[in-house]
Design an enzyme around this catalytic site. Structure first.
Site, PDB file in Angstrom:
ATOM      1  N   LYS A 176       0.845  -1.192   0.000  1.00 50.73           N
ATOM      2  CA  LYS A 176       0.000   0.000   0.000  1.00 50.73           C
ATOM      3  C   LYS A 176       0.880   1.241   0.000  1.00 50.73           C
ATOM      4  O   LYS A 176       1.366   1.678   1.038  1.00 50.73           O
ATOM      5  CB  LYS A 176      -0.931   0.046   1.213  1.00 50.73           C
ATOM      6  CG  LYS A 176      -2.010   1.142   1.061  1.00 50.73           C
ATOM      7  CD  LYS A 176      -2.614   1.588   2.379  1.00 50.73           C
ATOM      8  CE  LYS A 176      -1.783   2.617   3.089  1.00 50.73           C
ATOM      9  NZ  LYS A 176      -1.708   3.926   2.386  1.00 50.73           N
ATOM     10  N   GLU A 250       8.840   0.417  11.723  1.00 47.03           N
ATOM     11  CA  GLU A 250       9.945   1.385  11.677  1.00 47.03           C
ATOM     12  C   GLU A 250       9.297   2.752  11.779  1.00 47.03           C
ATOM     13  O   GLU A 250       8.615   3.195  10.855  1.00 47.03           O
ATOM     14  CB  GLU A 250      10.754   1.208  10.389  1.00 47.03           C
ATOM     15  CG  GLU A 250      12.108   1.900  10.423  1.00 47.03           C
ATOM     16  CD  GLU A 250      12.022   3.366  10.066  1.00 47.03           C
ATOM     17  OE1 GLU A 250      12.126   4.192  11.004  1.00 47.03           O
ATOM     18  OE2 GLU A 250      11.844   3.681   8.890  1.00 47.03           O
ATOM     19  N   GLU A 382       9.295  14.933  16.647  1.00 51.64           N
ATOM     20  CA  GLU A 382       9.790  14.820  15.273  1.00 51.64           C
ATOM     21  C   GLU A 382       9.093  15.862  14.400  1.00 51.64           C
ATOM     22  O   GLU A 382       7.873  15.868  14.267  1.00 51.64           O
ATOM     23  CB  GLU A 382       9.539  13.416  14.727  1.00 51.64           C
ATOM     24  CG  GLU A 382      10.153  13.193  13.367  1.00 51.64           C
ATOM     25  CD  GLU A 382      10.001  11.762  12.889  1.00 51.64           C
ATOM     26  OE1 GLU A 382      10.975  11.221  12.353  1.00 51.64           O
ATOM     27  OE2 GLU A 382       8.905  11.194  13.058  1.00 51.64           O
TER      28      GLU A 382
END
Length: 478
Positions: A176, A250, A382
């Site tokens: 995907k 991840e 982040e």
């Protein structure tokens, strides 16, 4: 405008179940450059069914690993001839500077295909161990149908961290792609058809969040391999946990580059510019916290500022561009929100700020904050853009403490004249990858992944291949 009207399912191009489409918008011009089908849950059902049939009844899992590796090697040969097209496509769809696309976005996926093709040629599928009552055969078998869900920032790279080892292991895959970057996956589908990989082994459906969650939850999927945000990773982990489904995740990072006092700054800045700002700062491994001793703090701040201002900002298709636009308007707003937060918390913008470089395109001004502390949002969360924060430390022990004072643990680096001492520092920082006088470049031969909120499991290296294998012990008498 480029237009695709089919999905790659079961080894062929088929019409989508729905009528929705995805507009691919240039981050540089804000104009629609392509349109593709928006995959639905029904499309995911068809893709999983094709992958399930190929795994349960097809030849791919029943070939030897060496035979599969040879086919992956053929795919690598085809891929090698289309690197320029891949690089240009990724630059078009997500704004990666063309030089970065040519040096990393296209070559690194090829390197992974070549590596896993070589590894699979000799990887032991069975071995024997002595047991209490006789010899035991340890057998490695493919985990099954894999859902590979990939982000937009390095789309082919992340696809290959999952697809290459999964194929060699004997798995079948539903990929995907992110809705922002579906175009490169169409090129990949053409290459898969040409390579001789059997029908249904690889299926590709670009789609949004709803169809993605349907894929993750699908009972026909045996393993989920995901790269993306930590928030999405937590959701995927909860679904996989409920179903006892294998997963590798991840996720995000907030990596620290420790500048020791014996570091040669001009030399370090050349490498740090890549480690901190690659792909317009849209990299999970980016070294966005720069840690400098108070003794050399002002000097380091100036060096980082000069490094950032030395990067040309502009059209990502221009080879002279060092920093291009962000992938989408929402990302531009997000990054500017963090710049605003840094100002509100009292950090000083030495370079950049809230003035946009251009009126058109999703650009932000590359920004360097000084006077920051590690408890500020710009140091803890982040950002995923060209925003760097220079944080002072008292001594080496304090630098290591600050580097470890993070929810994340994906990457990091230390910059020093004594590389052996740098390795000693690396051993004390809790991250999955680390570089001494460089950024760890995710070598295909070494495991990649993170500690803490940066994820679960490892990709790449023999460990990455093992992540797509189940271990079976066969004991016997006589």
């Amino acid at each position: 405008m480029l237009q695709h009207d089919k999905l790659f399912i079961g080894g062929d191009w088929i019409a989508p179940a729905g009528t929705g489409t995805i507009d691919v918008v240039s981050p540089h011009t804000e104009e629609i450059v392509a349109r593709v089908p928006d995959g639905t849950p029904a499309d995911m059902d068809r893709a999983v069914a094709a992958a399930r049939e190929a795994f349960d009844h097809g030849p791919w899992p029943r070939m030897t690993m060496a035979e599969r590796a040879a086919v992956v090697g053929r795919l690598a040969e085809i891929y090698a001839d289309r690197q320029a097209e891949i690089a240009e496509t990724i630059t078009l769809e997500m704004g990666s500077p063309i030089t970065f696309s040519q040096l990393a976005q296209a070559p690194q996926p090829l390197g992974m295909l070549q590596y896993f093709a070589g590894l699979g040629a000799t990887f032991p599928v069975e071995d024997e161990r002595p047991g209490a009552f006789g010899p035991i055969t340890i057998r490695r078998e493919p985990v099954g149908v894999v859902a590979a869900i990939v982000p937009w920032n390095v789309p082919q790279f992340v696809i290959m961290t999952k697809l290459a080892p999964a194929l060699v292991a004997g798995c079948t895959v539903v990929i995907k792609p992110a809705p922002e970057t579906p175009l490169d996956s169409y090129l990949l589908a053409d290459m898969i058809k040409e390579s001789g990989i059997p029908a249904g082994v690889v299926n590709i459906v670009a789609a949004g969040r709803e169809a993605g969650e349907h894929l993750v939850s699908h009972p026909g999927v045996d393993k989920v391999a995901f790269t993306g945000s930590t928030a999405a990773g937590r959701r995927i982990a909860s679904i996989c946990g409920e179903q006892l489904k294998r997963c590798t995740l991840e996720l995000g990072g907030k990596s620290a580059a420790i500048i020791l006092d014996d570091c040669d700054l001009p030399s370090a800045m050349g490498f740090l510019s890549i480690a901190s700002l690659m792909n317009n700062g849209q990299a999970c491994v980016a070294q966005t916290r720069i840690l400098a001793s108070r003794r050399r703090y002002d000097e380091v701040v100036q060096a980082v500022a000069d490094m950032v201002t030395g990067q040309a900002v502009g059209d990502p298709a221009d080879p002279a561009t060092g920093i291009g636009p962000l992938v989408a308007k929402r990302q531009q707003d997000r990054v500017e929100g963090y710049i605003r937060a840094g100002l509100e918390e009292g950090a000083k913008p030495v370079v950049g700020g809230l003035d946009r470089p251009f009126d058109r395109g999703w650009y932000v001004a590359p920004t360097v904050f000084a006077g920051a502390t590690n408890d500020m949002r710009i140091a803890r969360e982040e950002i995923f853009g060209p925003v760097l924060t220079v944080i002072p430390y008292e001594d080496e022990g304090d630098a290591i403490r600050i580097a470890n004072d993070s929810d994340y643990g994906l990457s990091g680096s230390v910059w020093t004249a004594d590389a052996d001492h740098g390795v000693d520092v690396a051993r004390q920082v809790r991250t999955g990858t680390y570089g001494v006088n460089m950024m760890n470049t995710m070598d295909p031969n070494t495991p990649f992944g993170g500690f803490k909120a940066s994820g679960l499991g490892r990709e790449l290296g023999p460990e990455g291949l093992s992540a797509y294998l189940e271990y079976k012990s066969i004991a016997r008498l006589g």
